[in-house]
Write a protein that holds these residues in place. Structure first.
Motif, PDB file in Angstrom:
ATOM      1  N   HIS A 140       0.834  -1.192   0.000  1.00 18.40           N
ATOM      2  CA  HIS A 140       0.000   0.000   0.000  1.00 18.40           C
ATOM      3  C   HIS A 140       0.874   1.249   0.000  1.00 18.40           C
ATOM      4  O   HIS A 140       2.073   1.199   0.259  1.00 18.40           O
ATOM      5  N   GLY A 141       0.260   2.383  -0.280  1.00 20.99           N
ATOM      6  CA  GLY A 141       0.960   3.659  -0.235  1.00 20.99           C
ATOM      7  C   GLY A 141       1.605   4.019  -1.555  1.00 20.99           C
ATOM      8  O   GLY A 141       1.460   3.330  -2.573  1.00 20.99           O
ATOM      9  N   SER A 142       2.367   5.142  -1.519  1.00 20.87           N
ATOM     10  CA  SER A 142       3.024   5.635  -2.727  1.00 20.87           C
ATOM     11  C   SER A 142       4.036   4.624  -3.251  1.00 20.87           C
ATOM     12  O   SER A 142       4.877   4.123  -2.498  1.00 20.87           O
ATOM     13  N   GLY A 143       3.972   4.334  -4.525  1.00 20.53           N
ATOM     14  CA  GLY A 143       4.886   3.380  -5.136  1.00 20.53           C
ATOM     15  C   GLY A 143       4.490   1.937  -4.921  1.00 20.53           C
ATOM     16  O   GLY A 143       5.197   1.025  -5.351  1.00 20.53           O
ATOM     17  N   GLY A 144       3.354   1.694  -4.233  1.00 23.31           N
ATOM     18  CA  GLY A 144       2.918   0.333  -3.978  1.00 23.31           C
ATOM     19  C   GLY A 144       2.118  -0.234  -5.129  1.00 23.31           C
ATOM     20  O   GLY A 144       1.933   0.397  -6.167  1.00 23.31           O
ATOM     21  N   GLY A 145       1.613  -1.438  -4.921  1.00 19.13           N
ATOM     22  CA  GLY A 145       0.830  -2.100  -5.951  1.00 19.13           C
ATOM     23  C   GLY A 145       1.005  -3.601  -5.863  1.00 19.13           C
ATOM     24  O   GLY A 145       1.486  -4.137  -4.857  1.00 19.13           O
ATOM     25  N   TYR A 146       0.629  -4.292  -6.918  1.00 23.02           N
ATOM     26  CA  TYR A 146       0.740  -5.745  -6.988  1.00 23.02           C
ATOM     27  C   TYR A 146       1.993  -6.130  -7.764  1.00 23.02           C
ATOM     28  O   TYR A 146       2.316  -5.525  -8.790  1.00 23.02           O
ATOM     29  N   ARG A 147       2.666  -7.146  -7.267  1.00 22.59           N
ATOM     30  CA  ARG A 147       3.809  -7.681  -8.003  1.00 22.59           C
ATOM     31  C   ARG A 147       3.878  -9.186  -7.793  1.00 22.59           C
ATOM     32  O   ARG A 147       3.471  -9.710  -6.746  1.00 22.59           O
ATOM     33  N   LEU A 148       4.416  -9.869  -8.797  1.00 24.33           N
ATOM     34  CA  LEU A 148       4.563 -11.318  -8.745  1.00 24.33           C
ATOM     35  C   LEU A 148       5.892 -11.635  -8.084  1.00 24.33           C
ATOM     36  O   LEU A 148       6.957 -11.268  -8.590  1.00 24.33           O
ATOM     37  N   GLY A 149       5.835 -12.275  -6.916  1.00 19.96           N
ATOM     38  CA  GLY A 149       7.047 -12.546  -6.159  1.00 19.96           C
ATOM     39  C   GLY A 149       7.598 -13.928  -6.411  1.00 19.96           C
ATOM     40  O   GLY A 149       7.078 -14.707  -7.222  1.00 19.96           O
ATOM     41  N   ALA A 150       8.643 -14.247  -5.688  1.00 22.62           N
ATOM     42  CA  ALA A 150       9.288 -15.556  -5.791  1.00 22.62           C
ATOM     43  C   ALA A 150       8.685 -16.496  -4.759  1.00 22.62           C
ATOM     44  O   ALA A 150       8.506 -16.132  -3.595  1.00 22.62           O
ATOM     45  N   GLY A 151       8.370 -17.707  -5.167  1.00 20.70           N
ATOM     46  CA  GLY A 151       7.814 -18.698  -4.262  1.00 20.70           C
ATOM     47  C   GLY A 151       8.803 -19.817  -4.003  1.00 20.70           C
ATOM     48  O   GLY A 151       9.966 -19.760  -4.407  1.00 20.70           O
ATOM     49  N   ARG A 152       8.320 -20.845  -3.331  1.00 20.27           N
ATOM     50  CA  ARG A 152       9.197 -21.988  -3.055  1.00 20.27           C
ATOM     51  C   ARG A 152       9.462 -22.815  -4.298  1.00 20.27           C
ATOM     52  O   ARG A 152      10.480 -23.470  -4.419  1.00 20.27           O
ATOM     53  N   ALA A 153       8.538 -22.796  -5.225  1.00 24.30           N
ATOM     54  CA  ALA A 153       8.695 -23.512  -6.499  1.00 24.30           C
ATOM     55  C   ALA A 153       8.288 -22.573  -7.624  1.00 24.30           C
ATOM     56  O   ALA A 153       7.489 -21.661  -7.431  1.00 24.30           O
ATOM     57  N   LEU A 154       8.848 -22.800  -8.787  1.00 21.91           N
ATOM     58  CA  LEU A 154       8.530 -21.955  -9.941  1.00 21.91           C
ATOM     59  C   LEU A 154       7.163 -22.346 -10.491  1.00 21.91           C
ATOM     60  O   LEU A 154       6.964 -23.480 -10.930  1.00 21.91           O
ATOM     61  N   PRO A 155       6.187 -21.436 -10.476  1.00 20.38           N
ATOM     62  CA  PRO A 155       4.872 -21.761 -11.023  1.00 20.38           C
ATOM     63  C   PRO A 155       4.914 -21.775 -12.544  1.00 20.38           C
ATOM     64  O   PRO A 155       5.877 -21.291 -13.154  1.00 20.38           O
ATOM     65  N   PRO A 156       3.879 -22.318 -13.180  1.00 21.50           N
ATOM     66  CA  PRO A 156       3.852 -22.334 -14.650  1.00 21.50           C
ATOM     67  C   PRO A 156       3.903 -20.926 -15.232  1.00 21.50           C
ATOM     68  O   PRO A 156       3.349 -19.990 -14.673  1.00 21.50           O
ATOM     69  N   LEU A 157       4.603 -20.781 -16.356  1.00 24.36           N
ATOM     70  CA  LEU A 157       4.676 -19.513 -17.064  1.00 24.36           C
ATOM     71  C   LEU A 157       3.826 -19.581 -18.322  1.00 24.36           C
ATOM     72  O   LEU A 157       3.668 -20.644 -18.915  1.00 24.36           O
ATOM     73  N   LEU A 158       3.292 -18.432 -18.727  1.00 30.26           N
ATOM     74  CA  LEU A 158       2.489 -18.367 -19.942  1.00 30.26           C
ATOM     75  C   LEU A 158       3.397 -17.960 -21.100  1.00 30.26           C
ATOM     76  O   LEU A 158       3.895 -16.838 -21.137  1.00 30.26           O
ATOM     77  N   LEU A 159       3.633 -18.881 -22.030  1.00 34.87           N
ATOM     78  CA  LEU A 159       4.480 -18.601 -23.178  1.00 34.87           C
ATOM     79  C   LEU A 159       3.753 -19.009 -24.452  1.00 34.87           C
ATOM     80  O   LEU A 159       3.213 -20.121 -24.540  1.00 34.87           O
ATOM     81  N   GLY A 160       3.743 -18.115 -25.431  1.00 34.03           N
ATOM     82  CA  GLY A 160       3.232 -18.469 -26.740  1.00 34.03           C
ATOM     83  C   GLY A 160       4.293 -19.212 -27.531  1.00 34.03           C
ATOM     84  O   GLY A 160       5.435 -19.378 -27.080  1.00 34.03           O
ATOM     85  N   ALA A 161       3.939 -19.681 -28.718  1.00 34.02           N
ATOM     86  CA  ALA A 161       4.884 -20.443 -29.536  1.00 34.02           C
ATOM     87  C   ALA A 161       6.116 -19.605 -29.883  1.00 34.02           C
ATOM     88  O   ALA A 161       7.246 -20.088 -29.796  1.00 34.02           O
ATOM     89  N   ASP A 162       5.904 -18.344 -30.270  1.00 33.15           N
ATOM     90  CA  ASP A 162       7.031 -17.485 -30.626  1.00 33.15           C
ATOM     91  C   ASP A 162       7.904 -17.204 -29.402  1.00 33.15           C
ATOM     92  O   ASP A 162       9.142 -17.181 -29.498  1.00 33.15           O
ATOM     93  N   GLU A 163       7.260 -16.992 -28.246  1.00 27.76           N
ATOM     94  CA  GLU A 163       8.031 -16.739 -27.030  1.00 27.76           C
ATOM     95  C   GLU A 163       8.833 -17.967 -26.625  1.00 27.76           C
ATOM     96  O   GLU A 163       9.993 -17.855 -26.205  1.00 27.76           O
ATOM     97  N   ALA A 164       8.227 -19.140 -26.750  1.00 26.85           N
ATOM     98  CA  ALA A 164       8.936 -20.368 -26.410  1.00 26.85           C
ATOM     99  C   ALA A 164      10.142 -20.570 -27.322  1.00 26.85           C
ATOM    100  O   ALA A 164      11.218 -20.987 -26.870  1.00 26.85           O
TER     101      ALA A 164
END
Length: 321
Positions: free
Chosen positions: A55-79
């Motif tokens: 919360h507050g100035s400069g705050g917001g939502y961010r994707l953090g690091a977990g204990r395991a790497l969750p699935p990533l969304l990749l298209g064919a070109d990105e892959a």
């Protein structure tokens, strides 16, 4: 696929694309209310994605690091792009990265849909990268500095100059880039109050701080780093002029040797930093172009002496023929 599921996946792709999003920004991107954004964030958390909120100035939502790497969304070109990057990383000069990159590439190919797998296989099969003979750099150093550039935070370097002198440098990092197989950091040196270029293979340690800095107006970063690489700690300054466009000469000058600057449309200046003027004269002769010496005057004498040597060599050759 339901609208809720599709929106949740869209939210995940947004969080993966940028470090921090405000709730209002996400609501606009998703076309929903801030309350719906909060529900979708909770849904991602239940799925194992560590979404942090501040919360507050400069705050917001961010994707953090977990204990395991969750699935990533990749298209064919990105892959395919990731696969190419992993293949290049496997042959890079980054210590310990090759085996990890190959394992990651194998894991990526196992989960790709058939069409994307075929494209990745075709691309990686066509690639052949020769290992670099350069000194290796620690993988964590590259990751730490890249993260500091991304987050806009100061960094401390345990740095060793070419003459062996070691010191601690406090810098504002702006770019990590590679030139001819060697990695460099372009940064503002806080103690010297000037732009500096640091070689990563001369860093014994790099640490990112939590102190953010206000971005400064930067020069042309690539040109600045190439000029620093060309100087390479050598003494002496050489400037010569060629009556050809800069675009014609630039591909023939390695960035470690010098920099080319346009001097009008049909001429250019070559800047070198080299104490051995005989070496400079020899390489200018190799270019085979008419040249005008701007500085130093001693280079004219070095060119004349080289010409005399060629005359003597040609005379000896004619006499023995």
């Amino acid at each position: 696929m339901s609208d809720v599921t599709e929106r949740t996946l869209h939210l995940l792709s947004l969080l993966q694309s940028r470090a921090v999003w405000s709730g209002e920004e996400l609501a606009v991107q998703l076309g929903v209310t801030a309350r719906s954004v909060r529900r979708d964030v909770e849904r991602l958390r239940r799925m194992g994605y560590p979404v942090h909120a501040a919360h507050g100035s400069g705050g917001g939502y961010r994707l953090g690091a977990g204990r395991a790497l969750p699935p990533l969304l990749l298209g064919a070109d990105e892959a395919a792009a990731v696969a190419v990057g992993l293949r290049l990383a496997a042959a890079s000069s980054i210590d310990g990265l090759g085996e990890q990159a190959l394992r990651a590439l194998t894991a990526l190919e196992q989960v790709l849909p058939p069409a994307a797998r075929a494209e990745v296989t075709a691309v990686t099969t066509a690639l052949e990268v020769l290992p670099s003979a350069r000194a290796g750099i620690p993988g964590p150093t590259l990751v730490i500095l890249a993260g500091a550039v991304r987050d806009g935070v100061e960094a401390r370097l345990d740095y060793e100059r070419a003459d062996g002198h070691r010191s601690t440098r406090r810098v504002e990092p702006y770019r990590v880039l590679t030139i001819e197989g060697r990695w460099y950091l372009f940064a503002w040196d806080l103690e010297r109050a000037d732009w500096r270029t640091f070689r990563l293979d001369r860093m014994h340690e790099a640490r990112a701080s939590t102190f953010r800095f206000a971005p400064r107006p930067t020069p042309d970063i690539e040109a600045h780093v190439r000029a620093a690489v060309a100087r390479g700690g050598r003494a002496g300054r050489v400037i010569v002029r060629f009556s050809v466009p800069a675009a014609q000469l630039r591909p023939r000058i390695p960035p470690t040797a010098g920099t080319v600057e346009a001097d009008g449309e049909d001429a250019c200046l070559l800047h070198l930093a080299e104490a051995d003027l005989r070496w400079v004269a020899m390489h200018l002769a190799h270019l085979g172009l008419p040249v005008e010496v701007i500085e130093p005057a001693a280079l004219t004498q070095a060119i004349a002496e080289l010409g005399e040597w060629f005359d003597r060599a040609r005379g000896v050759g004619a006499g023995t023929g």
